[in-house]
Design a protein around this motif. Structure first.
Motif, mmCIF file in Angstrom:
data_model
loop_
_atom_site.group_PDB
_atom_site.id
_atom_site.type_symbol
_atom_site.label_atom_id
_atom_site.label_comp_id
_atom_site.label_asym_id
_atom_site.label_seq_id
_atom_site.Cartn_x
_atom_site.Cartn_y
_atom_site.Cartn_z
ATOM 1 N N SER A 149 14.727 10.063 -2.061
ATOM 2 C CA SER A 149 15.769 10.249 -1.043
ATOM 3 C C SER A 149 15.334 9.761 0.332
ATOM 4 C CB SER A 149 16.165 11.731 -0.954
ATOM 5 O OG SER A 149 16.780 12.161 -2.141
ATOM 6 N N GLY A 150 14.047 9.927 0.651
ATOM 7 C CA GLY A 150 13.558 9.498 1.963
ATOM 8 C C GLY A 150 13.655 7.999 2.144
ATOM 9 N N VAL A 151 13.302 7.237 1.103
ATOM 10 C CA VAL A 151 13.426 5.779 1.145
ATOM 11 C C VAL A 151 14.903 5.402 1.234
ATOM 12 C CG1 VAL A 151 13.050 3.627 -0.132
ATOM 13 C CG2 VAL A 151 11.275 5.404 -0.115
ATOM 14 N N LEU A 152 15.735 6.084 0.451
ATOM 15 C CA LEU A 152 17.177 5.816 0.468
ATOM 16 C C LEU A 152 17.749 6.038 1.864
ATOM 17 C CD1 LEU A 152 19.847 5.200 -0.983
ATOM 18 C CD2 LEU A 152 19.979 7.635 -1.574
ATOM 19 N N ARG A 153 17.315 7.096 2.532
ATOM 20 C CA ARG A 153 17.814 7.387 3.876
ATOM 21 C C ARG A 153 17.497 6.238 4.840
ATOM 22 N NH1 ARG A 153 19.178 12.171 6.733
ATOM 23 N NH2 ARG A 153 18.725 13.389 4.873
ATOM 24 N N PHE A 154 16.273 5.725 4.757
ATOM 25 C CA PHE A 154 15.917 4.593 5.623
ATOM 26 C C PHE A 154 16.760 3.359 5.291
ATOM 27 C CE2 PHE A 154 11.839 6.706 6.824
ATOM 28 C CZ PHE A 154 11.940 6.510 8.199
ATOM 29 N N LEU A 155 16.994 3.105 4.006
ATOM 30 C CA LEU A 155 17.830 1.973 3.615
ATOM 31 C C LEU A 155 19.246 2.124 4.170
ATOM 32 C CD1 LEU A 155 16.715 1.483 -0.105
ATOM 33 C CD2 LEU A 155 16.215 -0.035 1.822
ATOM 34 N N ARG A 179 3.355 7.145 -6.651
ATOM 35 C CA ARG A 179 2.600 8.336 -7.062
ATOM 36 C C ARG A 179 3.248 9.613 -6.539
ATOM 37 N NH1 ARG A 179 -3.780 6.613 -6.632
ATOM 38 N NH2 ARG A 179 -3.505 4.381 -6.998
ATOM 39 N N GLN A 180 4.219 9.456 -5.645
ATOM 40 C CA GLN A 180 4.878 10.583 -4.979
ATOM 41 C C GLN A 180 3.848 11.500 -4.330
ATOM 42 O OE1 GLN A 180 8.357 10.938 -4.513
ATOM 43 N NE2 GLN A 180 8.025 8.805 -5.109
ATOM 44 N N SER A 181 2.947 10.859 -3.597
ATOM 45 C CA SER A 181 1.887 11.597 -2.911
ATOM 46 C C SER A 181 1.555 10.883 -1.612
ATOM 47 C CB SER A 181 0.642 11.684 -3.790
ATOM 48 O OG SER A 181 -0.430 12.286 -3.090
ATOM 49 N N ASP A 182 1.119 11.675 -0.615
ATOM 50 C CA ASP A 182 0.693 11.070 0.653
ATOM 51 C C ASP A 182 -0.827 11.021 0.756
ATOM 52 O OD1 ASP A 182 0.102 13.756 0.920
ATOM 53 O OD2 ASP A 182 0.856 13.921 2.972
ATOM 54 N N LEU A 201 6.208 7.468 7.102
ATOM 55 C CA LEU A 201 5.632 6.130 7.279
ATOM 56 C C LEU A 201 5.719 5.332 5.981
ATOM 57 C CD1 LEU A 201 2.477 7.085 9.382
ATOM 58 C CD2 LEU A 201 4.422 5.729 10.188
ATOM 59 N N THR A 202 5.336 5.953 4.874
ATOM 60 C CA THR A 202 5.402 5.237 3.594
ATOM 61 C C THR A 202 6.859 5.013 3.184
ATOM 62 O OG1 THR A 202 5.143 7.332 2.377
ATOM 63 C CG2 THR A 202 3.156 6.017 2.747
ATOM 64 N N GLU A 203 7.722 5.977 3.472
ATOM 65 C CA GLU A 203 9.145 5.825 3.129
ATOM 66 C C GLU A 203 9.746 4.629 3.861
ATOM 67 O OE1 GLU A 203 10.089 10.562 2.242
ATOM 68 O OE2 GLU A 203 10.606 9.666 4.177
ATOM 69 N N PHE A 204 9.453 4.517 5.161
ATOM 70 C CA PHE A 204 9.966 3.385 5.927
ATOM 71 C C PHE A 204 9.409 2.066 5.394
ATOM 72 C CE2 PHE A 204 8.954 0.141 9.057
ATOM 73 C CZ PHE A 204 10.235 -0.270 9.391
ATOM 74 N N ILE A 229 0.852 -1.198 0.000
ATOM 75 C CA ILE A 229 0.000 0.000 0.000
ATOM 76 C C ILE A 229 0.886 1.245 0.000
ATOM 77 C CG2 ILE A 229 -1.656 1.361 1.345
ATOM 78 C CD1 ILE A 229 -2.773 -1.351 2.379
ATOM 79 N N ALA A 230 1.880 1.238 0.880
ATOM 80 C CA ALA A 230 2.810 2.370 0.963
ATOM 81 C C ALA A 230 3.553 2.562 -0.359
ATOM 82 C CB ALA A 230 3.804 2.147 2.100
#
Length: 287
Positions: free
Chosen positions: A148-154, A57-60, A110-113, A50-51
Protein backbone atom coordinates in the motif's frame (compact mmCIF):
# COMPACT_ATOMS: atom_id res chain seq x y z
CA UNK A 1 7.37 10.39 10.81
CA UNK A 2 10.53 11.02 8.81
CA UNK A 3 10.06 14.74 9.45
CA UNK A 4 10.92 14.22 13.11
CA UNK A 5 14.51 14.08 11.83
CA UNK A 6 15.83 17.63 11.54
CA UNK A 7 17.71 16.74 8.33
CA UNK A 8 14.50 15.73 6.56
CA UNK A 9 12.75 18.77 7.98
CA UNK A 10 15.46 21.02 6.57
CA UNK A 11 15.06 19.44 3.13
CA UNK A 12 11.29 19.90 3.36
CA UNK A 13 11.63 23.59 4.15
CA UNK A 14 14.14 24.00 1.32
CA UNK A 15 11.86 22.26 -1.17
CA UNK A 16 8.83 24.34 -0.16
CA UNK A 17 10.81 27.56 -0.45
CA UNK A 18 12.16 26.67 -3.89
CA UNK A 19 9.07 25.10 -5.45
CA UNK A 20 6.34 27.00 -3.56
CA UNK A 21 3.66 24.36 -4.31
CA UNK A 22 0.01 25.27 -3.81
CA UNK A 23 -0.62 21.78 -2.42
CA UNK A 24 1.99 19.64 -0.65
CA UNK A 25 2.82 16.44 -2.52
CA UNK A 26 4.82 13.72 -0.77
CA UNK A 27 6.09 12.21 -4.01
CA UNK A 28 7.50 15.58 -5.13
CA UNK A 29 9.18 16.11 -1.75
CA UNK A 30 10.84 12.70 -1.68
CA UNK A 31 12.00 13.19 -5.27
CA UNK A 32 13.53 16.52 -4.26
CA UNK A 33 15.23 14.88 -1.29
CA UNK A 34 16.75 12.02 -3.32
CA UNK A 35 17.74 14.50 -6.06
CA UNK A 36 20.01 16.22 -3.53
CA UNK A 37 21.74 12.90 -2.88
CA UNK A 38 21.91 11.11 -6.21
CA UNK A 39 21.13 12.53 -9.66
CA UNK A 40 23.31 10.23 -11.80
CA UNK A 41 20.80 7.98 -13.57
CA UNK A 42 22.57 4.61 -13.30
CA UNK A 43 23.40 5.06 -9.62
CA UNK A 44 19.85 6.27 -8.97
CA UNK A 45 18.51 3.04 -10.48
CA UNK A 46 20.92 1.03 -8.33
CA UNK A 47 19.60 2.77 -5.22
CA UNK A 48 16.06 1.98 -6.36
CA UNK A 49 16.99 -1.68 -6.85
CA UNK A 50 18.45 -1.82 -3.34
CA UNK A 51 15.16 -0.46 -2.01
CA UNK A 52 13.23 -2.98 -4.12
CA UNK A 53 15.08 -5.87 -2.49
CA UNK A 54 13.99 -4.61 0.93
CA UNK A 55 10.38 -4.14 -0.18
CA UNK A 56 10.32 -7.67 -1.60
CA UNK A 57 11.43 -8.91 1.82
CA UNK A 58 8.88 -6.59 3.46
CA UNK A 59 11.54 -5.49 5.90
CA UNK A 60 13.49 -2.31 6.59
CA UNK A 61 16.45 -4.20 8.07
CA UNK A 62 19.00 -6.92 7.23
CA UNK A 63 22.22 -8.09 8.81
CA UNK A 64 25.40 -6.31 7.63
CA UNK A 65 26.44 -9.48 5.85
CA UNK A 66 23.13 -9.73 4.00
CA UNK A 67 23.40 -6.10 2.99
CA UNK A 68 26.87 -6.65 1.55
CA UNK A 69 25.59 -9.58 -0.53
CA UNK A 70 22.62 -7.48 -1.63
CA UNK A 71 24.97 -4.78 -2.96
CA UNK A 72 26.80 -7.41 -4.99
CA UNK A 73 23.47 -8.71 -6.34
CA UNK A 74 22.53 -5.29 -7.76
CA UNK A 75 26.11 -4.61 -8.96
CA UNK A 76 26.49 -1.53 -6.79
CA UNK A 77 29.69 0.46 -7.37
CA UNK A 78 32.34 -0.03 -4.70
CA UNK A 79 32.40 3.58 -3.53
CA UNK A 80 28.63 4.02 -3.17
CA UNK A 81 25.79 2.63 -1.11
CA UNK A 82 28.00 1.04 1.55
CA UNK A 83 27.23 1.59 5.23
CA UNK A 84 29.16 4.86 5.54
CA UNK A 85 27.60 6.29 2.34
CA UNK A 86 24.06 5.43 3.44
CA UNK A 87 24.63 6.94 6.88
CA UNK A 88 26.26 10.07 5.44
CA UNK A 89 23.14 10.83 3.42
CA UNK A 90 20.68 9.88 6.18
CA UNK A 91 19.23 6.91 4.34
CA UNK A 92 20.15 4.19 6.79
CA UNK A 93 22.73 2.97 9.27
CA UNK A 94 23.98 -0.05 11.20
CA UNK A 95 22.55 -0.16 14.71
CA UNK A 96 21.14 -2.44 17.39
CA UNK A 97 17.58 -3.75 17.25
CA UNK A 98 16.32 -6.55 19.48
CA UNK A 99 19.90 -7.29 20.53
CA UNK A 100 20.96 -7.77 16.91
CA UNK A 101 23.31 -5.68 14.80
CA UNK A 102 21.39 -4.71 11.65
CA UNK A 103 21.53 -2.30 8.76
CA UNK A 104 18.26 -0.35 9.04
CA UNK A 105 16.74 2.25 6.74
CA UNK A 106 16.07 5.54 8.51
CA UNK A 107 12.42 5.45 7.45
CA UNK A 108 10.36 2.84 5.59
CA UNK A 109 8.87 5.52 3.30
CA UNK A 110 12.31 5.89 1.68
CA UNK A 111 12.18 2.39 0.19
CA UNK A 112 8.50 2.83 -0.74
CA UNK A 113 9.28 6.01 -2.67
CA UNK A 114 12.35 4.57 -4.38
CA UNK A 115 10.42 1.49 -5.51
CA UNK A 116 7.61 3.69 -6.84
CA UNK A 117 10.17 5.73 -8.74
CA UNK A 118 11.77 2.52 -10.06
CA UNK A 119 8.41 1.26 -11.33
CA UNK A 120 7.65 4.59 -13.00
CA UNK A 121 10.89 4.19 -14.95
CA UNK A 122 9.91 0.80 -16.37
CA UNK A 123 8.22 0.30 -19.74
CA UNK A 124 5.24 -1.51 -18.19
CA UNK A 125 4.39 0.27 -14.94
CA UNK A 126 1.10 -1.51 -14.21
CA UNK A 127 2.38 -4.92 -15.25
CA UNK A 128 5.49 -4.66 -13.07
CA UNK A 129 3.51 -3.37 -10.09
CA UNK A 130 0.98 -6.17 -10.35
CA UNK A 131 3.77 -8.77 -10.38
CA UNK A 132 4.83 -7.44 -6.98
CA UNK A 133 1.53 -6.47 -5.36
CA UNK A 134 -1.08 -8.90 -6.67
CA UNK A 135 -1.27 -12.49 -5.44
CA UNK A 136 -2.90 -14.97 -7.82
CA UNK A 137 -3.15 -18.40 -6.32
CA UNK A 138 -5.69 -21.23 -6.48
CA UNK A 139 -8.39 -19.05 -8.02
CA UNK A 140 -7.77 -16.19 -5.58
CA UNK A 141 -6.73 -12.74 -6.73
CA UNK A 142 -5.65 -10.54 -3.85
CA UNK A 143 -3.89 -7.23 -3.31
CA UNK A 144 -1.04 -7.55 -0.81
CA UNK A 145 -1.63 -4.84 1.82
CA UNK A 146 2.12 -4.55 2.43
CA UNK A 147 2.42 -2.79 -0.95
CA UNK A 148 0.00 0.00 0.00
CA UNK A 149 2.85 2.41 0.75
CA UNK A 150 4.31 2.03 -2.75
CA UNK A 151 0.81 2.33 -4.22
CA UNK A 152 0.25 5.58 -2.32
CA UNK A 153 3.40 7.10 -3.81
CA UNK A 154 2.37 5.96 -7.30
CA UNK A 155 -1.00 7.63 -6.77
CA UNK A 156 0.81 10.87 -5.94
CA UNK A 157 3.05 10.71 -9.02
CA UNK A 158 2.56 12.12 -12.52
CA UNK A 159 0.95 8.78 -13.48
CA UNK A 160 -1.73 9.11 -10.78
CA UNK A 161 -4.68 9.00 -13.18
CA UNK A 162 -3.43 5.80 -14.80
CA UNK A 163 -2.85 4.17 -11.41
CA UNK A 164 -6.22 5.20 -9.98
CA UNK A 165 -8.04 4.02 -13.10
CA UNK A 166 -6.31 0.64 -12.80
CA UNK A 167 -7.06 0.36 -9.07
CA UNK A 168 -10.75 1.15 -9.56
CA UNK A 169 -10.97 -1.45 -12.34
CA UNK A 170 -9.17 -4.06 -10.23
CA UNK A 171 -11.46 -3.49 -7.24
CA UNK A 172 -14.57 -3.60 -9.42
CA UNK A 173 -13.48 -7.06 -10.60
CA UNK A 174 -12.23 -8.18 -7.16
CA UNK A 175 -14.36 -6.20 -4.65
CA UNK A 176 -13.38 -8.37 -1.70
CA UNK A 177 -10.00 -6.60 -1.76
CA UNK A 178 -11.54 -3.24 -0.85
CA UNK A 179 -10.69 -2.38 2.76
CA UNK A 180 -10.46 0.82 4.82
CA UNK A 181 -6.90 1.46 3.63
CA UNK A 182 -7.66 1.25 -0.10
CA UNK A 183 -10.89 3.20 0.43
CA UNK A 184 -8.86 5.96 2.06
CA UNK A 185 -6.42 6.09 -0.85
CA UNK A 186 -9.26 6.34 -3.35
CA UNK A 187 -11.34 9.01 -1.64
CA UNK A 188 -8.33 11.22 -0.92
CA UNK A 189 -7.28 11.17 -4.57
CA UNK A 190 -10.72 10.98 -6.17
CA UNK A 191 -11.50 14.70 -6.23
CA UNK A 192 -8.68 15.20 -8.77
CA UNK A 193 -10.22 12.72 -11.22
CA UNK A 194 -12.64 13.08 -14.13
CA UNK A 195 -16.39 12.80 -13.30
CA UNK A 196 -16.69 9.25 -14.70
CA UNK A 197 -13.98 7.94 -12.35
CA UNK A 198 -15.47 9.85 -9.41
CA UNK A 199 -18.81 8.16 -10.01
CA UNK A 200 -17.19 4.72 -10.16
CA UNK A 201 -15.22 5.37 -6.96
CA UNK A 202 -18.36 6.45 -5.10
CA UNK A 203 -20.31 3.40 -6.28
CA UNK A 204 -17.41 1.04 -5.51
CA UNK A 205 -16.90 2.23 -1.93
CA UNK A 206 -20.50 2.97 -0.97
CA UNK A 207 -21.78 -0.34 -2.37
CA UNK A 208 -19.07 -2.34 -0.58
CA UNK A 209 -19.93 -0.95 2.86
CA UNK A 210 -23.65 -1.15 2.06
CA UNK A 211 -23.54 -4.85 1.21
CA UNK A 212 -21.36 -5.71 4.20
CA UNK A 213 -23.55 -3.59 6.51
CA UNK A 214 -20.44 -1.91 7.89
CA UNK A 215 -19.95 1.69 8.99
CA UNK A 216 -18.09 3.93 6.57
CA UNK A 217 -14.84 5.19 8.14
CA UNK A 218 -15.26 8.70 9.56
CA UNK A 219 -12.64 10.18 7.23
CA UNK A 220 -14.42 8.76 4.16
CA UNK A 221 -17.88 10.15 4.77
CA UNK A 222 -17.29 13.83 4.03
CA UNK A 223 -14.98 13.12 1.09
CA UNK A 224 -17.47 10.70 -0.46
CA UNK A 225 -20.01 13.52 -0.45
CA UNK A 226 -17.81 15.33 -2.97
CA UNK A 227 -18.27 12.41 -5.40
CA UNK A 228 -22.08 12.40 -5.32
CA UNK A 229 -23.90 13.02 -8.59
CA UNK A 230 -27.64 13.06 -9.35
CA UNK A 231 -27.93 9.28 -9.64
CA UNK A 232 -26.02 8.49 -6.45
CA UNK A 233 -27.94 11.21 -4.59
CA UNK A 234 -31.20 9.48 -5.51
CA UNK A 235 -29.74 6.21 -4.19
CA UNK A 236 -28.80 7.85 -0.87
CA UNK A 237 -32.31 9.18 -0.46
CA UNK A 238 -33.74 5.70 -1.03
CA UNK A 239 -31.37 4.07 1.45
CA UNK A 240 -32.69 5.92 4.51
CA UNK A 241 -35.76 3.66 4.50
CA UNK A 242 -36.47 0.92 7.03
CA UNK A 243 -34.56 -2.28 6.25
CA UNK A 244 -35.18 -5.89 7.30
CA UNK A 245 -33.79 -5.45 10.82
CA UNK A 246 -32.63 -2.72 13.18
CA UNK A 247 -28.92 -3.23 12.51
CA UNK A 248 -29.32 -2.92 8.74
CA UNK A 249 -31.50 0.14 9.13
CA UNK A 250 -29.19 1.80 11.66
CA UNK A 251 -25.97 1.26 9.69
CA UNK A 252 -27.28 1.84 6.17
CA UNK A 253 -29.31 4.87 7.18
CA UNK A 254 -26.38 6.20 9.18
CA UNK A 255 -23.95 5.87 6.27
CA UNK A 256 -26.32 7.59 3.87
CA UNK A 257 -27.07 10.36 6.37
CA UNK A 258 -23.39 10.99 7.06
CA UNK A 259 -22.73 11.56 3.34
CA UNK A 260 -25.75 13.88 3.16
CA UNK A 261 -24.29 15.84 6.08
CA UNK A 262 -21.20 16.30 3.91
CA UNK A 263 -23.34 17.65 1.08
CA UNK A 264 -24.93 20.14 3.46
CA UNK A 265 -21.60 21.13 4.96
CA UNK A 266 -20.04 21.64 1.52
CA UNK A 267 -23.13 23.50 0.27
CA UNK A 268 -23.47 21.12 -2.67
CA UNK A 269 -25.38 22.42 -5.68
CA UNK A 270 -27.16 19.05 -5.84
CA UNK A 271 -29.29 20.15 -2.89
CA UNK A 272 -32.07 22.60 -3.68
CA UNK A 273 -33.47 24.75 -0.88
CA UNK A 274 -36.39 22.32 -0.61
CA UNK A 275 -34.00 19.37 -0.31
CA UNK A 276 -31.92 21.14 2.31
CA UNK A 277 -35.03 21.76 4.38
CA UNK A 278 -36.08 18.11 3.97
CA UNK A 279 -32.70 16.82 5.15
CA UNK A 280 -32.39 19.13 8.11
CA UNK A 281 -35.71 17.80 9.36
CA UNK A 282 -34.79 14.19 8.60
CA UNK A 283 -31.37 14.36 10.24
CA UNK A 284 -32.93 15.74 13.40
CA UNK A 285 -35.44 12.86 13.36
CA UNK A 286 -32.59 10.33 12.99
CA UNK A 287 -30.53 11.82 15.81
Amino acid sequence: SSLSDEVYLKYLIDSLEKKKPLIFNRYDFYKYFIDQIEKEENDRVTLQQIALEFEKRQSDAVTPGEYTVLLQTVNASADRFDFSWMEKYHLGKVKERDNKKLFIWDHHTLTEFLVAEYLLGTKNLLGEFQKLAILEQQGITAFKPSWSGVLRFLMESEKRSEIISWLVGFLEKCPDNLDDNLSELLVYKATEQVPKIKTRIFKLIYESYFKRIVWLPVWARNRLSKLVDGKSYKRLKEDIKEWSNKTETFVRRGNAASIIEGLLENESKILTNTEKKFWRTKLIDFA
